[in-house]
Design an enzyme around this catalytic site. Structure first.
Site, PDB file in Angstrom:
ATOM      1  N   CYS A  33       0.834  -1.197   0.000  1.00  0.00           N
ATOM      2  CA  CYS A  33       0.000   0.000   0.000  1.00  0.00           C
ATOM      3  C   CYS A  33       0.866   1.242   0.000  1.00  0.00           C
ATOM      4  O   CYS A  33       2.085   1.166  -0.041  1.00  0.00           O
ATOM      5  CB  CYS A  33      -0.873   0.012   1.250  1.00  0.00           C
ATOM      6  SG  CYS A  33      -1.846  -1.472   1.453  1.00  0.00           S
ATOM      7  N   GLY A  60      -1.813   1.471  -4.605  1.00  0.00           N
ATOM      8  CA  GLY A  60      -3.062   0.853  -4.189  1.00  0.00           C
ATOM      9  C   GLY A  60      -4.255   1.625  -4.696  1.00  0.00           C
ATOM     10  O   GLY A  60      -4.285   2.851  -4.609  1.00  0.00           O
ATOM     11  N   ASN A 135       1.770  -0.415   5.527  1.00  0.00           N
ATOM     12  CA  ASN A 135       2.224  -0.971   4.257  1.00  0.00           C
ATOM     13  C   ASN A 135       3.147  -2.137   4.571  1.00  0.00           C
ATOM     14  O   ASN A 135       4.164  -1.946   5.240  1.00  0.00           O
ATOM     15  CB  ASN A 135       2.970   0.110   3.459  1.00  0.00           C
ATOM     16  CG  ASN A 135       3.610  -0.413   2.172  1.00  0.00           C
ATOM     17  OD1 ASN A 135       4.554   0.168   1.685  1.00  0.00           O
ATOM     18  ND2 ASN A 135       3.102  -1.503   1.629  1.00  0.00           N
ATOM     19  N   GLY A 136       2.800  -3.325   4.086  1.00  0.00           N
ATOM     20  CA  GLY A 136       3.637  -4.491   4.332  1.00  0.00           C
ATOM     21  C   GLY A 136       2.795  -5.694   4.683  1.00  0.00           C
ATOM     22  O   GLY A 136       1.589  -5.727   4.433  1.00  0.00           O
ATOM     23  N   TYR A 276       9.426  -2.685 -10.448  1.00  0.00           N
ATOM     24  CA  TYR A 276       8.050  -2.423 -10.884  1.00  0.00           C
ATOM     25  C   TYR A 276       7.261  -1.516  -9.960  1.00  0.00           C
ATOM     26  O   TYR A 276       6.541  -0.631 -10.415  1.00  0.00           O
ATOM     27  CB  TYR A 276       7.315  -3.773 -10.993  1.00  0.00           C
ATOM     28  CG  TYR A 276       5.816  -3.665 -11.179  1.00  0.00           C
ATOM     29  CD1 TYR A 276       5.274  -3.425 -12.442  1.00  0.00           C
ATOM     30  CD2 TYR A 276       4.938  -3.789 -10.103  1.00  0.00           C
ATOM     31  CE1 TYR A 276       3.892  -3.317 -12.618  1.00  0.00           C
ATOM     32  CE2 TYR A 276       3.562  -3.690 -10.272  1.00  0.00           C
ATOM     33  CZ  TYR A 276       3.053  -3.455 -11.529  1.00  0.00           C
ATOM     34  OH  TYR A 276       1.700  -3.347 -11.699  1.00  0.00           O
TER      35      TYR A 276
END
Ligand code: SF4
Length: 506
Positions: A33, A60, A135-136, A276
């Site tokens: 995220c 996200g 995030n994770g 990416y």
């Protein structure tokens, strides 16, 4: 307001023991995220957060949320499903006034796409209310969840973030900072967090620094935290430094204070951020993501040359790689696909049906550019292979004479347990089931080459020991519990039914 698709309950369904086990109660262990936080009394913190999240939208697209602290009105928030511009209106932003704010954009990894999982999430401890944006992906969330449920009371959600909220809420610590330090000794995995509490924001990064997190300065006297530097630039903040692995940063009226909570054993930033995931104009470890991608293209051209008339990218993430390839190969670079820029990244779409539909909605071949040509098609990665086959078929239909596929990372053979949705299980990873030659045949390319690990690392320009490369080499920097590995190690002996439906090689 969201109505539950099964039982019709409105948003925030209170029925946590619902037998239907609907999306609202399904597991959601972690997300890749975007998180953002700002401490700027007197400023329009909700609007700053909104623009920060807008810059992080690539991380996200399923939901977005902002929580704001105001000395009089305390904690307010708004969150919803969709892109930032769909979730927030001018009126909503105006209603979110305060001194500090945090925000979150989310896509689910293994969990459901549902408002129930949208962040920030909220809790209340001995020390007062707080909000968390994560995030994770924790690797011991299942285990902690079971323990917490046994201790009771029943948790309101089943996710990594809900586990963290429960740990903090139930802590006997006198301050949120102490509770966070306690929690960091318990949770394991990848986490870059921003937290909001009365009159402060806090940023935390796991001991390996798997997901990026950086600190910025706004107008000289305000502070910003963001997943990526691109969000700092968008709001006019200056990059100060990254949050160090294992560090906790507290920002309040007295400024910024940093505490090393966990001793970093070895840094392990996700190399996939460079390939990416991160926005190309971001910097991680002081390295330009864009330039790293170009160098990947340079090195791939040296490693895997082929005679051709035109180098084309798979837009948009393949563009810097393809430009780099063309530059070294001395072959003209051009567009071969036109991208509908209003379609989301298909990689992020939460189910297979949408992913497959997404290819045709997203890309159209440029017939005049590719007809009769020998093409080098450059992409960043192949995960499931379900989008690459149709892309090659589109170029064949448009009259391409030869198609040489060049991929800017090694074959992805292992699942990610740290928050990138490379697969729900190993059987979905095409390189876990097929050799490179089998993949080439399956996709219908005339040749296929992957960038090797040595060149990938050389392109980023830092020693391999700084990175997590586990999805390529099975070297997980944070030990993954066996039961989690088993869940993702379901290697299928043959092609899945979905892949049988892919266009046959011509
Ligand atoms: Fe990144 Fe792969 Fe490591 Fe996941 S396993 S953190 S995608 S390098």
């Amino acid at each position: 307001m969201y109505d539950h698709p099964v039982c019709g309950q409105a948003d925030g369904c209170p029925n946590v023991t619902c037998d239907v086990q609907c999306a609202a109660r399904r597991t959601d262990w972690g997300d890749a995220c975007g998180v953002f936080g700002v401490f700027a009394p007197g400023q329009d913190v909700a609007r700053i957060t909104y623009f920060g999240l807008y810059a992080l939208q690539h991380r996200g697209q399923e939901s977005a949320g902002i929580a704001v602290w105001h000395p009089r009105e305390e904690m307010q928030h708004h969150k919803g499903m969709g892109l930032c511009f769909q979730v927030f209106t001018e009126q909503i932003l105006r209603s979110l006034q305060g001194d500090c704010a945090i925000g979150h954009v989310r896509y689910s990894t293994t969990g459901s796409s549902h408002i129930y999982n949208a962040q920030p999430m909220f809790g209340e401890g001995k020390f007062g209310p707080f909000a968390v944006a994560h995030n994770g992906n924790l690797v011991n969330a299942h285990q902690l969840h079971e323990q917490l449920e046994m201790q009771g009371p029943e948790m309101a959600g089943i996710s990594d973030t809900a586990v963290m909220v429960a740990l903090l809420s139930r802590s006997s610590a006198d301050t949120l900072e102490e509770a966070i330090i306690e929690m960091m000794g318990i949770i394991k995995g990848a986490y870059s967090l921003v937290l909001l509490a009365p009159e402060k924001i806090i940023a935390v990064r796991d001991a390996h620094g798997v997901r990026p997190l950086c600190i910025g300065r706004l107008n000289g006297d305000h502070w910003v935290i963001a997943s990526e530097t691109c969000a700092l630039h968008t709001i006019g903040a200056d990059f100060i430094r990254e949050v160090e692995p294992g560090e906790m940063i507290v920002i309040d009226k007295d400024g910024l204070s940093a505490t090393e909570v966990l001793k970093p054993t070895r840094k392990a930033c996700c190399i996939f951020e460079f390939i990416y995931f991160a926005r190309p104009d971001s910097h991680i470890y002081g390295r330009s993501v864009y330039m790293s991608r170009q160098r990947m293209g340079h090195l791939l051209a040296q490693q895997a040359p082929v005679e051709a008339d035109l180098v084309i990218p798979v837009p948009e993430s393949g563009i810097p790689h393809a430009m780099g390839y063309a530059e070294v190969a001395k072959i003209p670079y051009g567009e071969g696909f036109i991208k509908n820029r209003y379609i989301h990244r298909t990689f992020i779409a939460p189910d297979q049906r949408l992913r497959e539909l997404g290819v045709k909605m997203k890309l159209a071949p440029l017939k005049e550019a590719v007809r009769g040509k020998r093409l080098i098609v450059v992409d960043d990665s192949i995960v499931r292979g379900t989008t690459t086959g149709p892309e090659i078929a589109l170029l064949r239909e448009a009259g391409a004479r030869e198609i040489h596929l060049r991929i800017n990372c090694p074959p992805i053979k292992w699942g990610c347990f740290y928050g990138v949705d490379t697969s729900a299980g190993r059987s979905e990873l095409i390189a876990a089931r097929m050799s490179v030659e089998e993949i080439r045949q399956h996709l219908g390319a005339d040749s296929l080459e992957y960038l090797n690990m040595k060149n990938l690392i050389a392109a980023v320009g830092l020693p391999k020991s700084n990175f997590c490369t586990a999805c390529f080499d099975n070297q997980y920097p944070i030990p993954v519990p066996k039961e989690l590995k088993v869940a993702k190690a379901d290697v299928a002996p043959a092609k899945s039914a979905e892949e049988e439906k892919q266009p046959a090689p011509s």
